[in-house]
Design a protein around this motif. Structure first.
Motif, PDB file in Angstrom:
ATOM      1  N   LEU A  24      92.888  62.494  77.904  1.00 17.74           N
ATOM      2  CA  LEU A  24      92.686  61.687  79.097  1.00 17.74           C
ATOM      3  C   LEU A  24      91.445  60.823  78.920  1.00 17.74           C
ATOM      4  CD1 LEU A  24      93.246  64.408  81.837  1.00 17.74           C
ATOM      5  CD2 LEU A  24      94.844  62.589  81.211  1.00 17.74           C
ATOM      6  N   GLY A  28      93.598  57.017  82.468  1.00 12.05           N
ATOM      7  CA  GLY A  28      94.748  57.926  82.435  1.00 12.05           C
ATOM      8  C   GLY A  28      94.913  58.561  81.070  1.00 12.05           C
ATOM      9  N   ARG A 193      95.943  67.734  95.560  1.00  7.83           N
ATOM     10  CA  ARG A 193      95.024  67.805  94.419  1.00  7.83           C
ATOM     11  C   ARG A 193      95.433  68.967  93.532  1.00  7.83           C
ATOM     12  NH1 ARG A 193      89.829  69.059  94.648  1.00  7.83           N
ATOM     13  NH2 ARG A 193      90.096  70.300  96.553  1.00  7.83           N
ATOM     14  N   ARG A 195      94.533  70.943  89.440  1.00  9.79           N
ATOM     15  CA  ARG A 195      93.626  71.044  88.301  1.00  9.79           C
ATOM     16  C   ARG A 195      94.427  71.503  87.090  1.00  9.79           C
ATOM     17  NH1 ARG A 195      90.073  74.812  89.920  1.00  9.79           N
ATOM     18  NH2 ARG A 195      88.475  73.345  90.630  1.00  9.79           N
ATOM     19  N   GLU A 200      90.632  67.340  87.138  1.00  9.55           N
ATOM     20  CA  GLU A 200      91.300  67.393  88.433  1.00  9.55           C
ATOM     21  C   GLU A 200      92.045  66.083  88.654  1.00  9.55           C
ATOM     22  OE1 GLU A 200      88.887  68.497  91.718  1.00  9.55           O
ATOM     23  OE2 GLU A 200      88.107  70.318  90.738  1.00  9.55           O
ATOM     24  N   PHE A 201      93.079  66.158  89.469  1.00  5.45           N
ATOM     25  CA  PHE A 201      93.942  65.005  89.718  1.00  5.45           C
ATOM     26  C   PHE A 201      94.210  64.878  91.217  1.00  5.45           C
ATOM     27  CE2 PHE A 201      94.827  66.835  85.636  1.00  5.45           C
ATOM     28  CZ  PHE A 201      95.008  65.768  84.768  1.00  5.45           C
ATOM     29  N   THR A 202      94.155  63.652  91.697  1.00  9.26           N
ATOM     30  CA  THR A 202      94.616  63.351  93.045  1.00  9.26           C
ATOM     31  C   THR A 202      96.048  62.847  92.973  1.00  9.26           C
ATOM     32  OG1 THR A 202      92.403  62.726  93.807  1.00  9.26           O
ATOM     33  CG2 THR A 202      94.271  61.889  95.081  1.00  9.26           C
ATOM     34  N   LEU A 248      99.580  59.900  89.957  1.00  4.16           N
ATOM     35  CA  LEU A 248      98.327  60.651  89.877  1.00  4.16           C
ATOM     36  C   LEU A 248      97.174  59.756  89.469  1.00  4.16           C
ATOM     37  CD1 LEU A 248     100.438  63.018  89.653  1.00  4.16           C
ATOM     38  CD2 LEU A 248      98.814  64.134  88.118  1.00  4.16           C
ATOM     39  N   ASN A 250      93.485  60.658  87.596  1.00  3.37           N
ATOM     40  CA  ASN A 250      92.694  61.735  86.990  1.00  3.37           C
ATOM     41  C   ASN A 250      91.210  61.538  87.278  1.00  3.37           C
ATOM     42  OD1 ASN A 250      93.180  59.505  84.996  1.00  3.37           O
ATOM     43  ND2 ASN A 250      91.682  60.657  83.773  1.00  3.37           N
ATOM     44  N   HIS A 251      90.538  62.653  87.532  1.00  5.06           N
ATOM     45  CA  HIS A 251      89.087  62.666  87.737  1.00  5.06           C
ATOM     46  C   HIS A 251      88.507  63.538  86.636  1.00  5.06           C
ATOM     47  CE1 HIS A 251      90.017  60.877  91.587  1.00  5.06           C
ATOM     48  NE2 HIS A 251      90.810  61.900  91.866  1.00  5.06           N
TER      49      HIS A 251
END
Length: 266
Positions: A24, A28, A193, A195, A200-202, A248, A250-251
């Motif tokens: 990632l 993305g 959300r 993980r 983590e992903f929204t 999604l 990604n964070h």
């Protein structure tokens, strides 16, 4: 729940590749939809919606960021990563306009011969990427994907659709990056959300589907009965269209691997 499959699509609307792991980055999946063919005259993005032969175009991303292109009746072409600040070309993707580096005349000639229409091959470096739809936090960007960096689909959701259609359907018709196994059909609709590993992903928005899902990724032929859109329309029609899968954001970066557990945070 766990990741059961991972996919990358180096060239927008071309063939995807199944991977045991992927990285990632800030846009993305590293190497995902960073390349695109654009109409040579208008700059508008080109996809299977108008050029279904793109389903047979293989583009493989390499660690230097370049591409290896293959297609029926075409010679293999190695394309180098262009300078991010040189040979900039204006392109249009949906409502967005941006200036991105052009990969040169050889790649353009190859693409034009395959497409049957004059086109240019372009690349989007991170610093020239678009802001995502809604731009929730003010710094969320996407490359040449339609609207969001990643797409997730539950395997059970596809299994349910297959049962309704009454014939096998390949996951690649829906072009996800992440496939999750172990959840109920359409459970991903309710997640906000998650993980996976260190990221983590929204879950930003359910994905509206188009005619590309009716194209067989193996043959490039459109289904005469417009499946699976016909069946999806009967029970997955929403205000934003025919919905299947979740977009999604990604964070955090890092590696994803098939088999990794998926944790629901919200």
């Amino acid at each position: 729940m766990h990741l059961s499959a991972l996919y990358r699509f180096p060239l927008k609307s071309a063939m995807g590749e199944s991977l045991p792991s992927l990285q990632l980055d800030d846009l993305g999946v590293a190497g995902d939809r960073r390349w695109m063919f654009a109409d040579a005259e208008t700059g508008r993005f080109m996809t299977q919606r108008t050029f279904p032969q793109m389903s047979q175009l293989q583009a493989r991303w390499n660690l230097s960021g370049g591409l290896t292109l293959n297609a029926p009746g075409m010679p293999t072409l190695e394309v180098a990563l262009p300078d991010p600040d040189q040979a900039l070309r204006g392109v249009i993707i949906w409502r967005d306009t941006l200036r991105v580096p052009d990969a040169g005349d050889e790649a353009a000639a190859w693409g034009s011969a395959f497409m049957g229409r004059g086109c240019r091959l372009v690349h989007v470096p991170a610093e020239r990427a678009r802001f995502i739809e809604g731009n929730v936090n003010g710094d969320e960007k996407v490359g040449f994907a339609d609207g969001f960096p990643l797409l997730l689909i539950g395997q059970a959701s596809l299994d349910d659709l297959v049962a309704r259609v009454g014939r096998p359907l390949e996951m690649l018709r829906f072009r996800p990056n992440l496939v999750v196994q172990g959840a109920e059909p359409y459970a991903e609709d309710t997640w906000k959300r998650i993980r996976i590993g260190g990221a983590e992903f929204t879950l930003a928005k359910r994905c509206s589907r188009c005619v590309i899902t009716t194209i067989d990724p193996k043959t490039g032929e459109r289904s005469a009965d417009r499946e699976p859109l016909t069946t999806l329309r009967s029970y997955r029609q929403g205000e934003d269209g025919i919905l299947f899968g979740q977009n999604l954001i990604n964070h955090g970066n890092g590696e994803l691997r098939v088999g990794m557990p998926v944790e629901i945070l919200q």
